[in-house]
Write an enzyme that holds these catalytic residues in place. Structure first.
Site, PDB file in Angstrom:
ATOM      1  N   HIS A 159     -20.289 -49.896 -36.229  1.00 23.73           N
ATOM      2  CA  HIS A 159     -20.978 -48.611 -36.055  1.00 23.73           C
ATOM      3  C   HIS A 159     -20.776 -48.044 -34.638  1.00 23.73           C
ATOM      4  CE1 HIS A 159     -23.242 -48.575 -39.896  1.00 23.73           C
ATOM      5  NE2 HIS A 159     -23.235 -49.896 -39.757  1.00 23.73           N
ATOM      6  N   ASP A 214     -25.287 -55.146 -38.380  1.00 24.22           N
ATOM      7  CA  ASP A 214     -25.018 -55.041 -39.812  1.00 24.22           C
ATOM      8  C   ASP A 214     -23.629 -54.444 -40.075  1.00 24.22           C
ATOM      9  OD1 ASP A 214     -25.912 -52.525 -38.755  1.00 24.22           O
ATOM     10  OD2 ASP A 214     -26.116 -51.793 -40.803  1.00 24.22           O
ATOM     11  N   GLU A 215     -23.160 -54.640 -41.262  1.00 23.39           N
ATOM     12  CA  GLU A 215     -21.970 -53.973 -41.801  1.00 23.39           C
ATOM     13  C   GLU A 215     -20.772 -54.019 -40.847  1.00 23.39           C
ATOM     14  OE1 GLU A 215     -23.845 -50.606 -44.741  1.00 23.39           O
ATOM     15  OE2 GLU A 215     -23.738 -50.091 -42.617  1.00 23.39           O
ATOM     16  N   VAL A 216     -20.432 -55.203 -40.391  1.00 28.52           N
ATOM     17  CA  VAL A 216     -19.291 -55.345 -39.483  1.00 28.52           C
ATOM     18  C   VAL A 216     -18.022 -55.568 -40.313  1.00 28.52           C
ATOM     19  CG1 VAL A 216     -18.302 -56.626 -37.567  1.00 28.52           C
ATOM     20  CG2 VAL A 216     -20.794 -56.333 -37.731  1.00 28.52           C
TER      21      VAL A 216
END
Length: 535
Positions: free
Chosen positions: A270, A330-332
Site C-alpha cells: 500500500h 496487510d495485503e502484501v
C-alpha cells in the site's frame, strides 16, 4: 420495569399515546417513536413515568463544591448547554409535571483530571434526573458520556415543553476500543468533514478515530522531514494535504470529545504514493531479468528503508499524542519481490530462499522494533500475526478478513494478543435494505474460546474505506449505519433485539439530523426536524 417497556408506559400516562399505542397528537418529537430514548442504550436504567420540566433556555451545568474542575469538562459544558438550547424544542415554559424544574445539572468528578484519552481511560458514569439531579463520574471521560446521555433524554411534550423522565442510570461501556476508520488517501476528506464526523462519533459514544491517512493512491500527510512525500505523492500539494496545524486541530477537537486519534501508516504494501517522493524506497520489479518499470512493496533488504521508517515515524510520534500507531501489514503482494534478483540473492544469503512470508516477517519485525524504540505501541492487521511475527505483549491485532472471522478471533486470542474486530463492519459494502441490522446483530465474542480468550477482545471498529466516498457522501453513508456498531460495542451483550432497536435508532437518526449530521433514513419514515428545517 425494563428500559424498553418504560417509555411506552410514560407515553401512555402523559397522553402522548392511547392504550392501543396510537399517537395521541399529530407530531411527536422525532417522528413516530418514543421520545427521550438513549443511543447507545445504557448498561442499567431505572426509570419512572414521572416527568420533570427542563428549563432549556436557562439550563446550565455546574460543578459540585468538592468536584475536580477539568478543562475537558469546561469545554463540554459549553457545547452541551448550546446543544440543549438549540434542540428545536419550542420550550413553552410551565411547571406542569412536578414541583421541581431542572435548570441545573450538578456534576461531580471524583478522580484527577486527565488531559488525553487513552485505551485505559474510564468512561463510566452515574446519572440521576429528578428532584436531586446529579451526574457523577470518577473521571472526566465519564462526564462526557453522561452529558451526551442527558442531552438525548430531553424531549418535547404535546404542549411544547421540554421534559425528561425521572431516571437513574448506571452506565459503563462494554468495550474500551470503539473505533471508526476513515480513509483519507483514496479520496481526500477536508478537515471540516473529519470534524463533522468526530462530532457524530461523540453523539454515538465512539472513542477511537482510526485515521487511515495515507495509502497507495495518495500521501496527503505533510512531512517536514521528507517534504517530497506530499509534494509528489499527494493528489495536490496545494490544497489536498494535511499540514501539522490541521492535524493538531483534528487531535484537539477529538481530545475534547474523549476520542483518541490513531494514525495508520500501512507498510510494506500500500505504498506506491510513498515511492513517488522517496526514490529507492520501493522494490524494483523485473521481467525477463530486466527492470520493467513497475515497483512493488518497500524493499526490506536494504538498510535505507529502515532509516527512512525510523525518521518518518519519529516525526509522526511527535505529532500524534496517542500511545498507539497502526502499522498495517496487510495485503502484501510477493510477485515483485520474487522477480527482483537482488532480493533473491539477499534471501539466499540469509537462508530463506523462496520463503517470502519469512521476508515479510523480517521487515515487520524490524519496523516493530523501531516503533517500540521511539515510544509507540502498535496495532497491526491480522496477517502480521498469521505470518508468524513475534509481537510485543501490548500489541493489538485487528481482524478484518470477513471469511469466518470467528476462526481468526479464536486463533489470535489463543496466542494471547488483545484483539479488535472489524471484519463484519465494513460499511462501504452496500446492500439493498436495512443493512444496519446485520451490523447490529454480529456478536464480537461469537467464537470458540475460553473466558480468558474472550476477555482479550477489547472492542471493534466500523470501517469506511474511501474508494467510493468523499466529502459529498461520506456522512450519510456512515450514519446511522455506524450507530448500529456503536451500540454493539457500548451496550451489554443482552441488548441485541433488532426489532426493539429499530424505533430507537430511527429516533437517534432524526436527532443527528436535527444536530446537523446528514444521516440517511433507515426506512420509509419522517423526522419532525428534517434536513431542510433543522436549527
Amino acid at each position: 420495569m425494563g428500559c424498553r417497556d418504560f417509555f411506552a408506559v410514560c407515553l401512555l400516562l402523559a397522553g402522548v399515546v392511547d392504550a392501543t399505542g396510537k399517537l395521541g397528537y399529530p407530531a411527536p418529537l422525532l417522528g413516530e417513536t418514543s421520545p427521550g430514548s438513549v443511543w447507545p442504550q445504557p448498561h442499567t436504567v431505572t426509570a419512572s413515568p414521572q416527568l420533570y420540566t427542563i428549563d432549556i433556555q436557562a439550563f446550565r451545568f455546574e460543578y459540585m463544591q468538592t468536584s475536580q474542575r477539568c478543562h475537558v469538562a469546561d469545554e463540554a459544558f459549553k457545547r452541551y448547554q448550546l446543544l440543549i438550547s438549540r434542540s428545536g424544542i419550542k420550550a413553552k415554559f410551565h411547571d406542569k409535571y412536578s414541583t421541581a424544574v431542572i435548570s441545573v445539572l450538578p456534576v461531580m468528578i471524583t478522580g484527577p483530571c486527565e488531559d488525553m484519552p487513552s485505551l485505559d481511560m474510564k468512561e463510566g458514569y452515574i446519572l440521576d434526573v429528578g428532584s436531586n439531579p446529579l451526574l457523577n463520574a470518577s473521571f472526566v471521560w465519564g462526564v462526557l458520556r453522561g452529558l451526551e446521555t442527558f442531552s438525548q433524554m430531553i424531549w418535547e411534550d404535546p404542549s411544547g415543553q421540554a421534559v425528561a423522565n425521572k431516571t437513574h442510570i448506571i452506565d459503563v461501556p462494554r468495550y474500551a476500543h470503539r473505533g471508526l476508520l476513515l480513509d483519507t488517501a483514496r479520496h481526500f476528506l477536508p478537515v471540516n468533514v473529519i470534524l463533522e464526523n468526530l462530532e457524530a462519533m461523540a453523539y454515538n459514544k465512539f472513542n477511537v478515530f482510526h485515521w487511515h491517512i495515507v495509502d497507495a493512491q495518495s500521501f496527503p500527510y505533510v512531512s517536514t522531514v521528507y517534504p517530497n512525500l506530499h509534494l509528489k505523492g499527494s493528489y495536490s500539494s496545494l490544497n489536498l494535504v494535511y499540514t501539522p496545524e490541521m492535524i493538531a486541530q483534528v487531535i484537539e477537537f477529538a481530545r475534547l470529545r474523549g476520542i483518541r486519534v490513531v494514525p495508520e501508516f500501512d507498510t510494506p504494501g500500500h505504498t506506491y504514493s510513498w515511492g513517488l517522493g522517496q526514490p529507492g524506497l520501493l522494490t524494483t520489479c523485473y521481467t525477463g531479468g530486466k527492470p520493467n518499470g513497475d515497483v512493488g512493496p518497500i524493499n526490506p533488504t536494504v538498510n535505507s528503508s529502515y532509516t527512512f521508517i525510523k525518521n518518518l515515524f519519529t516525526e509522526v510520534r511527535g505529532q500524534f499524542k496517542d500511545k498507539y500507531i497502526h502499522l498495517g501489514g496487510d495485503e502484501v503482494p510477493f510477485d515483485c519481490w520474487k522477480s527482483n534478483p537482488n532480493i533473491t540473492t539477499w534471501m539466499a544469503a540469509h537462508n530463506m530462499s523462496g520463503d517470502y512470508a519469512k521476508l515479510e516477517q523480517v521487515y515487520i519485525q524490524q519496523v516493530i522494533d523501531i516503533t517500540g524504540a521511539i515510544g509507540f505501541s502498535y496495532i497491526v492487521w491480522q496477517e502480521v500475526i498469521d505470518n508468524g511475527v513475534k509481537a510485543k505483549d501490548d500489541t493489538v491485532v485487528e481482524v478484518w478478513i470477513n471469511n469466518h472471522p470467528e476462526v481468526e478471533m479464536a486463533k489470535v486470542t489463543a496466542l494471547g494478543y488483545r484483539t479488535i474486530l472489524a471484519a463484519p463492519w465494513y460499511l462501504e459494502e452496500l446492500t439493498v435494505g436495512e443493512d444496519w441490522k446485520k451490523y447490529y446483530s454480529y456478536e464480537p465474542t461469537n467464537f470458540n474460546g475460553t473466558a480468558q480468550q474472550k476477555a482479550l477482545v477489547i472492542g471493534g471498529e466500523a470501517c469506511l474505506w474511501g474508494e467510493y466516498v468523499d466529502a459529498t457522501n461520506i456522512s450519510p453513508r456512515l450514519w446511522p449505519r455506524a450507530s448500529a456498531v456503536a451500540e454493539r460495542l457500548w451496550s451489554p451483550e443482552t441488548v441485541n433485539d433488532v426489532d426493539a432497536a429499530t424505533p430507537r435508532l430511527h429516533q437517534h437518526r432524526c436527532r443527528m439530523v436535527q444536530r446537523g449530521i446528514p444521516a440517511e433514513p433507515l426506512h420509509p419514515s419522517y423526522c419532525v426536524f428534517d434536513w431542510m428545517n433543522r436549527k
